[in-house]
Design a protein around this motif. Structure first.
Motif, PDB file in Angstrom:
ATOM      1  N   LEU A 199       0.940  -1.187   0.012  1.00 34.61           N
ATOM      2  CA  LEU A 199       0.094   0.036   0.117  1.00 34.61           C
ATOM      3  C   LEU A 199       0.730   1.328  -0.035  1.00 34.61           C
ATOM      4  N   LEU A 200       1.962   1.259   0.642  1.00 33.49           N
ATOM      5  CA  LEU A 200       2.864   2.279   0.829  1.00 33.49           C
ATOM      6  C   LEU A 200       3.417   2.557  -0.862  1.00 33.49           C
ATOM      7  N   ALA A 201       3.692   1.372  -1.155  1.00 32.81           N
ATOM      8  CA  ALA A 201       4.347   1.672  -2.657  1.00 32.81           C
ATOM      9  C   ALA A 201       3.384   2.177  -3.705  1.00 32.81           C
ATOM     10  N   VAL A 202       2.061   1.831  -3.607  1.00 31.03           N
ATOM     11  CA  VAL A 202       0.837   2.373  -4.123  1.00 31.03           C
ATOM     12  C   VAL A 202       0.744   3.889  -4.084  1.00 31.03           C
ATOM     13  N   ALA A 203       0.841   4.242  -2.834  1.00 34.78           N
ATOM     14  CA  ALA A 203       0.397   5.499  -2.397  1.00 34.78           C
ATOM     15  C   ALA A 203       1.709   6.493  -2.807  1.00 34.78           C
ATOM     16  N   ARG A 204       2.768   6.096  -2.887  1.00 33.73           N
ATOM     17  CA  ARG A 204       3.970   6.739  -3.346  1.00 33.73           C
ATOM     18  C   ARG A 204       3.769   6.828  -4.780  1.00 33.73           C
ATOM     19  N   GLY A 205       3.282   6.087  -5.450  1.00 29.64           N
ATOM     20  CA  GLY A 205       3.394   6.072  -6.982  1.00 29.64           C
ATOM     21  C   GLY A 205       2.246   7.070  -7.379  1.00 29.64           C
ATOM     22  N   ILE A 206       1.266   7.213  -6.808  1.00 30.43           N
ATOM     23  CA  ILE A 206       0.138   7.803  -6.961  1.00 30.43           C
ATOM     24  C   ILE A 206       0.379   9.191  -6.707  1.00 30.43           C
ATOM     25  N   ALA A 207       1.198   9.334  -5.462  1.00 30.37           N
ATOM     26  CA  ALA A 207       1.605  10.639  -5.031  1.00 30.37           C
ATOM     27  C   ALA A 207       2.536  11.417  -5.925  1.00 30.37           C
ATOM     28  N   THR A 208       3.625  10.541  -6.377  1.00 24.66           N
ATOM     29  CA  THR A 208       4.363  10.978  -7.407  1.00 24.66           C
ATOM     30  C   THR A 208       3.852  11.579  -8.779  1.00 24.66           C
ATOM     31  N   ALA A 209       2.709  10.834  -9.270  1.00 26.00           N
ATOM     32  CA  ALA A 209       1.996  11.096 -10.403  1.00 26.00           C
ATOM     33  C   ALA A 209       1.271  12.392 -10.183  1.00 26.00           C
ATOM     34  N   LEU A 210       0.398  12.496  -9.135  1.00 29.32           N
ATOM     35  CA  LEU A 210      -0.217  13.788  -8.872  1.00 29.32           C
ATOM     36  C   LEU A 210       0.723  15.121  -8.710  1.00 29.32           C
ATOM     37  N   ASP A 211       1.854  14.854  -8.139  1.00 32.84           N
ATOM     38  CA  ASP A 211       2.867  15.978  -7.865  1.00 32.84           C
ATOM     39  C   ASP A 211       3.300  16.363  -9.211  1.00 32.84           C
ATOM     40  N   ALA A 212       3.715  15.312 -10.007  1.00 31.65           N
ATOM     41  CA  ALA A 212       4.392  15.579 -11.461  1.00 31.65           C
ATOM     42  C   ALA A 212       3.100  16.331 -12.388  1.00 31.65           C
ATOM     43  N   TYR A 213       2.128  15.729 -12.483  1.00 31.87           N
ATOM     44  CA  TYR A 213       1.343  16.128 -13.484  1.00 31.87           C
ATOM     45  C   TYR A 213       0.250  16.955 -13.237  1.00 31.87           C
ATOM     46  N   GLN A 214       0.135  17.270 -11.938  1.00 32.44           N
ATOM     47  CA  GLN A 214      -0.824  18.428 -11.498  1.00 32.44           C
ATOM     48  C   GLN A 214      -2.290  18.181 -12.179  1.00 32.44           C
ATOM     49  N   PRO A 215      -2.982  17.414 -12.071  1.00 31.29           N
ATOM     50  CA  PRO A 215      -4.246  17.091 -12.768  1.00 31.29           C
ATOM     51  C   PRO A 215      -5.266  17.985 -12.038  1.00 31.29           C
ATOM     52  N   ASN A 216      -6.230  18.271 -12.744  1.00 34.85           N
ATOM     53  CA  ASN A 216      -7.505  19.029 -12.263  1.00 34.85           C
ATOM     54  C   ASN A 216      -8.552  18.075 -11.619  1.00 34.85           C
ATOM     55  N   ALA A 217      -8.508  17.070 -11.919  1.00 31.00           N
ATOM     56  CA  ALA A 217      -9.498  15.956 -11.136  1.00 31.00           C
ATOM     57  C   ALA A 217      -8.900  14.553 -11.182  1.00 31.00           C
ATOM     58  N   LEU A 218      -9.299  13.713 -10.272  1.00 32.64           N
ATOM     59  CA  LEU A 218      -8.851  12.445 -10.316  1.00 32.64           C
ATOM     60  C   LEU A 218     -10.219  11.288 -10.495  1.00 32.64           C
ATOM     61  N   ALA A 219      -9.879  10.355 -11.366  1.00 35.44           N
ATOM     62  CA  ALA A 219     -11.039   9.467 -11.808  1.00 35.44           C
ATOM     63  C   ALA A 219     -10.247   8.148 -11.082  1.00 35.44           C
ATOM     64  N   VAL A 220     -11.252   7.450 -10.337  1.00 31.69           N
ATOM     65  CA  VAL A 220     -11.013   6.173 -10.072  1.00 31.69           C
ATOM     66  C   VAL A 220     -11.937   5.129 -10.193  1.00 31.69           C
ATOM     67  N   GLU A 221     -11.670   3.738 -10.600  1.00 32.74           N
ATOM     68  CA  GLU A 221     -12.572   2.888 -10.799  1.00 32.74           C
ATOM     69  C   GLU A 221     -13.270   2.673  -9.663  1.00 32.74           C
ATOM     70  N   ARG A 222     -14.588   2.605  -9.564  1.00 33.64           N
ATOM     71  CA  ARG A 222     -15.414   1.977  -8.623  1.00 33.64           C
ATOM     72  C   ARG A 222     -15.981   0.629  -8.884  1.00 33.64           C
ATOM     73  N   MET A 223     -15.648  -0.208  -7.800  1.00 33.90           N
ATOM     74  CA  MET A 223     -15.987  -1.781  -7.789  1.00 33.90           C
ATOM     75  C   MET A 223     -17.459  -1.800  -7.676  1.00 33.90           C
ATOM     76  N   PHE A 224     -18.156  -2.341  -8.747  1.00 33.79           N
ATOM     77  CA  PHE A 224     -19.402  -2.511  -8.492  1.00 33.79           C
ATOM     78  C   PHE A 224     -19.918  -4.041  -7.935  1.00 33.79           C
ATOM     79  N   ALA A 225     -19.071  -4.995  -8.425  1.00 35.82           N
ATOM     80  CA  ALA A 225     -19.192  -6.461  -8.021  1.00 35.82           C
ATOM     81  C   ALA A 225     -17.934  -7.166  -8.611  1.00 35.82           C
ATOM     82  N   GLN A 226     -17.506  -8.291  -7.819  1.00 39.76           N
ATOM     83  CA  GLN A 226     -16.646  -9.024  -7.980  1.00 39.76           C
ATOM     84  C   GLN A 226     -16.882 -10.394  -7.301  1.00 39.76           C
ATOM     85  N   HIS A 227     -16.320 -11.677  -7.793  1.00 39.00           N
ATOM     86  CA  HIS A 227     -16.317 -12.670  -7.278  1.00 39.00           C
ATOM     87  C   HIS A 227     -15.133 -13.219  -6.548  1.00 39.00           C
TER      88      HIS A 227
END
Length: 184
Positions: free
Chosen positions: A46-74
């Motif tokens: 989770l720390l690696a994922v958090a750092r990777g996302i933070a790096t991308a957010l800081d480097a590319y300065q987006p106006n918004a974030l879009a995340v997949e919402r899990m609707f159902a999975q087995h």
């Protein structure tokens, strides 16, 4: 508008950044996949994922974030890991004051291909076409992250669904109703 899309996962977390003009034309800014080893402790993954996302957010300065919402999975194990990676992405956006859009896979598929039950290959092909790429971004997590970002921008985002429920798609309204029913 610049949107950073996240296809959440613990083993592979897709990160895609696109710029979308008012005429809906989209340009690739960045695409990558954050990878972690299944044998690592969950907190380090989770720390690696958090750092990777933070790096991308800081480097590319987006106006918004879009995340997949899990609707159902087995597969419960996959759902838990995906939910944890989603939480990391949502926290990173909140920390930066970014508006977030949560989109179901069928919403994204419908936005990109015109068909909510499209196969991954169809989504990848359309992402490449929309972005003018010679090849489909690989692995599928990368093209899925780009599809999320494009879908979010094409919907006229950024917005906060809680602030204006009238802007929700039918799938988002159904999700909200299901969440409300589960709480009562």
């Amino acid at each position: 508008m610049r949107v950073l899309g996240i296809d959440p996962g613990l083993t592979r977390c897709g990160v895609g950044v696109v710029d979308v003009a008012p005429d809906r034309s989209a340009t690739l800014v960045h695409v990558s996949v954050i990878r972690t080893a299944p044998e690592e402790p969950i907190e380090l993954r989770l720390l690696a994922v958090a750092r990777g996302i933070a790096t991308a957010l800081d480097a590319y300065q987006p106006n918004a974030l879009a995340v997949e919402r899990m609707f159902a999975q087995h597969n419960l194990r996959t759902v838990i890991g995906t939910a944890q990676a989603s939480g990391v992405a949502l926290a990173a956006a909140a920390e930066r004051g970014l508006p977030v859009g949560l989109h179901t896979p069928s919403e994204v598929k419908a936005a990109i291909t015109g068909y909510g039950n499209a196969q991954k290959a169809q989504v990848g092909t359309m992402v490449a076409r929309v972005l003018g790429l010679a090849k489909v971004p690989k692995p599928a997590d990368a093209s899925d992250a780009l599809a999320l970002a494009i879908c979010h921008a094409w919907r006229g985002a950024p917005f906060t669904p809680a602030a204006d429920p009238g802007l929700l798609t039918p799938a988002q309204r159904a999700w909200r109703q299901a969440e409300a029913a589960a709480r009562s």
